[in-house]
Design a protein around this motif. Sequence first.
Motif, PDB file in Angstrom:
ATOM      1  N   PRO A 170      -3.481   9.639  -1.017  1.00 44.51           N
ATOM      2  CA  PRO A 170      -3.316   9.502   0.429  1.00 44.51           C
ATOM      3  C   PRO A 170      -3.299   8.021   0.833  1.00 44.51           C
ATOM      4  CG  PRO A 170      -5.122  11.005  -0.104  1.00 44.51           C
ATOM      5  CD  PRO A 170      -4.685  10.377  -1.382  1.00 44.51           C
ATOM      6  N   ALA A 171      -2.418   7.692   1.768  1.00 50.91           N
ATOM      7  CA  ALA A 171      -2.291   6.303   2.206  1.00 50.91           C
ATOM      8  C   ALA A 171      -3.603   5.758   2.750  1.00 50.91           C
ATOM      9  CB  ALA A 171      -1.188   6.179   3.251  1.00 50.91           C
ATOM     10  N   ASP A 172      -4.369   6.589   3.454  1.00 49.83           N
ATOM     11  CA  ASP A 172      -5.630   6.102   4.008  1.00 49.83           C
ATOM     12  C   ASP A 172      -6.646   5.800   2.906  1.00 49.83           C
ATOM     13  OD1 ASP A 172      -5.906   8.831   3.461  1.00 49.83           O
ATOM     14  OD2 ASP A 172      -7.279   9.178   5.129  1.00 49.83           O
ATOM     15  N   ARG A 173      -6.561   6.488   1.777  1.00 48.10           N
ATOM     16  CA  ARG A 173      -7.445   6.204   0.633  1.00 48.10           C
ATOM     17  C   ARG A 173      -7.122   4.823   0.044  1.00 48.10           C
ATOM     18  NH1 ARG A 173     -11.622   5.501  -2.068  1.00 48.10           N
ATOM     19  NH2 ARG A 173     -11.761   6.242  -4.196  1.00 48.10           N
ATOM     20  N   VAL A 174      -5.834   4.529  -0.088  1.00 42.97           N
ATOM     21  CA  VAL A 174      -5.409   3.225  -0.617  1.00 42.97           C
ATOM     22  C   VAL A 174      -5.794   2.120   0.365  1.00 42.97           C
ATOM     23  CG1 VAL A 174      -3.422   1.836  -1.329  1.00 42.97           C
ATOM     24  CG2 VAL A 174      -3.576   4.235  -2.016  1.00 42.97           C
ATOM     25  N   GLU A 175      -5.597   2.359   1.646  1.00 40.76           N
ATOM     26  CA  GLU A 175      -5.992   1.377   2.667  1.00 40.76           C
ATOM     27  C   GLU A 175      -7.500   1.118   2.617  1.00 40.76           C
ATOM     28  OE1 GLU A 175      -4.259  -0.463   4.853  1.00 40.76           O
ATOM     29  OE2 GLU A 175      -2.269   0.382   4.515  1.00 40.76           O
ATOM     30  N   ALA A 176      -8.284   2.182   2.399  1.00 41.73           N
ATOM     31  CA  ALA A 176      -9.742   2.024   2.311  1.00 41.73           C
ATOM     32  C   ALA A 176     -10.125   1.191   1.087  1.00 41.73           C
ATOM     33  CB  ALA A 176     -10.420   3.388   2.264  1.00 41.73           C
ATOM     34  N   LEU A 177      -9.417   1.387  -0.022  1.00 42.98           N
ATOM     35  CA  LEU A 177      -9.692   0.579  -1.212  1.00 42.98           C
ATOM     36  C   LEU A 177      -9.366  -0.893  -0.964  1.00 42.98           C
ATOM     37  CD1 LEU A 177      -8.446   2.923  -4.076  1.00 42.98           C
ATOM     38  CD2 LEU A 177     -10.789   2.149  -3.677  1.00 42.98           C
ATOM     39  N   LEU A 202      -8.181   1.414  -8.217  1.00 41.56           N
ATOM     40  CA  LEU A 202      -7.165   2.455  -8.103  1.00 41.56           C
ATOM     41  C   LEU A 202      -7.155   3.359  -9.336  1.00 41.56           C
ATOM     42  CD1 LEU A 202      -4.170   0.537  -6.562  1.00 41.56           C
ATOM     43  CD2 LEU A 202      -5.202   2.608  -5.635  1.00 41.56           C
ATOM     44  N   ASP A 203      -7.275   2.744 -10.512  1.00 41.24           N
ATOM     45  CA  ASP A 203      -7.337   3.541 -11.737  1.00 41.24           C
ATOM     46  C   ASP A 203      -8.521   4.493 -11.727  1.00 41.24           C
ATOM     47  OD1 ASP A 203      -5.083   2.210 -12.620  1.00 41.24           O
ATOM     48  OD2 ASP A 203      -6.187   0.859 -13.949  1.00 41.24           O
ATOM     49  N   ALA A 204      -9.651   4.049 -11.189  1.00 41.56           N
ATOM     50  CA  ALA A 204     -10.848   4.882 -11.134  1.00 41.56           C
ATOM     51  C   ALA A 204     -10.746   5.966 -10.057  1.00 41.56           C
ATOM     52  CB  ALA A 204     -12.069   4.015 -10.865  1.00 41.56           C
ATOM     53  N   ALA A 205      -9.855   5.784  -9.083  1.00 40.63           N
ATOM     54  CA  ALA A 205      -9.723   6.734  -7.976  1.00 40.63           C
ATOM     55  C   ALA A 205      -8.901   7.959  -8.340  1.00 40.63           C
ATOM     56  CB  ALA A 205      -9.089   6.033  -6.768  1.00 40.63           C
ATOM     57  N   ALA A 258       0.805  -1.225   0.000  1.00 40.53           N
ATOM     58  CA  ALA A 258       0.000   0.000   0.000  1.00 40.53           C
ATOM     59  C   ALA A 258       0.835   1.271   0.000  1.00 40.53           C
ATOM     60  CB  ALA A 258      -0.958  -0.004   1.188  1.00 40.53           C
ATOM     61  N   GLY A 259       1.898   1.312   0.770  1.00 38.92           N
ATOM     62  CA  GLY A 259       2.730   2.520   0.834  1.00 38.92           C
ATOM     63  C   GLY A 259       3.353   2.854  -0.507  1.00 38.92           C
ATOM     64  N   ARG A 260       3.910   1.848  -1.174  1.00 38.25           N
ATOM     65  CA  ARG A 260       4.530   2.044  -2.487  1.00 38.25           C
ATOM     66  C   ARG A 260       3.510   2.547  -3.501  1.00 38.25           C
ATOM     67  NH1 ARG A 260       5.088  -3.194  -4.592  1.00 38.25           N
ATOM     68  NH2 ARG A 260       3.309  -2.772  -5.893  1.00 38.25           N
ATOM     69  N   VAL A 261       2.352   1.897  -3.522  1.00 43.82           N
ATOM     70  CA  VAL A 261       1.307   2.263  -4.487  1.00 43.82           C
ATOM     71  C   VAL A 261       0.793   3.673  -4.209  1.00 43.82           C
ATOM     72  CG1 VAL A 261      -1.010   1.675  -5.302  1.00 43.82           C
ATOM     73  CG2 VAL A 261       0.681  -0.130  -4.950  1.00 43.82           C
ATOM     74  N   ALA A 262       0.547   3.990  -2.957  1.00 43.73           N
ATOM     75  CA  ALA A 262       0.050   5.333  -2.599  1.00 43.73           C
ATOM     76  C   ALA A 262       1.072   6.399  -2.987  1.00 43.73           C
ATOM     77  CB  ALA A 262      -0.253   5.401  -1.109  1.00 43.73           C
ATOM     78  N   ARG A 263       2.333   6.154  -2.682  1.00 43.92           N
ATOM     79  CA  ARG A 263       3.384   7.127  -3.003  1.00 43.92           C
ATOM     80  C   ARG A 263       3.501   7.351  -4.512  1.00 43.92           C
ATOM     81  NH1 ARG A 263       7.100   4.438  -1.076  1.00 43.92           N
ATOM     82  NH2 ARG A 263       8.202   3.770  -2.934  1.00 43.92           N
ATOM     83  N   LEU A 264       3.528   6.267  -5.280  1.00 45.94           N
ATOM     84  CA  LEU A 264       3.717   6.393  -6.730  1.00 45.94           C
ATOM     85  C   LEU A 264       2.488   6.944  -7.446  1.00 45.94           C
ATOM     86  CD1 LEU A 264       5.787   3.167  -7.378  1.00 45.94           C
ATOM     87  CD2 LEU A 264       6.588   5.536  -7.352  1.00 45.94           C
ATOM     88  N   ARG A 265       1.316   6.720  -6.889  1.00 44.53           N
ATOM     89  CA  ARG A 265       0.083   7.256  -7.483  1.00 44.53           C
ATOM     90  C   ARG A 265      -0.290   8.618  -6.901  1.00 44.53           C
ATOM     91  NH1 ARG A 265      -3.814   3.719 -10.243  1.00 44.53           N
ATOM     92  NH2 ARG A 265      -2.765   1.759 -10.660  1.00 44.53           N
TER      93      ARG A 265
END
Length: 190
Positions: free
Chosen positions: A152-159, A186-189, A142-149
């Motif tokens: 916010p980390a909490d948005r990725v965690e919620a997904l 993630l693409d839609a977010a 999650a951290g890697r994906v949130a950073r590269l996209r």
Amino acid sequence: MFKILRPTLVVFALLSALTGLLYPLAVTGAAQALFPAQAGGSLVLRGGKPVGSLLIGQNFSDPAQFWGRPSATAPMPYNAAASGGSNQGPLNPALADAVKRRVEALRAADPGNAKPVPVDLVTASASGLDPHISPAAARYQAGRVARLRKLPADRVEALIEDHTEGPLLGLLGEPRVNVLALNLALDAAR
């Protein structure tokens, strides 16, 4: 002689028609009628074009995407025509080397991540085609994906939480995350 062979040939022809034609047609028809999406391969369509199946893993390699389990199929990963495990046991040096390389690749993709690497990110499933990872494997990335996209980390965690499926019928299996569905979300977010 023909009197002896005739009943045998008639039974052979009838059973061949029944088990080789009628039964497969009945099962296929019932599946299409009762479970059309699953019978069609659980394809995911975007813009009318298939982008994948919810039943077969895909080779996601972009660091901004979640990665699935490694595939054991050859010559290309996630080849449904070559489904099967690697047949490498836990004491096999080739398996140990492959796991070590996979851990190193995960660490290189996210050097700041000191968490233990979940086992399902470095070992293939029995079929070599598993489209799911554990919630722990998703959270590890999650951290890697949130950073590269730049999300916010909490948005990725919620997904991840939104796409975590529970055990089948509440009893069978473990919680899991479909990697294709999560990456499409993630693409839609964006």
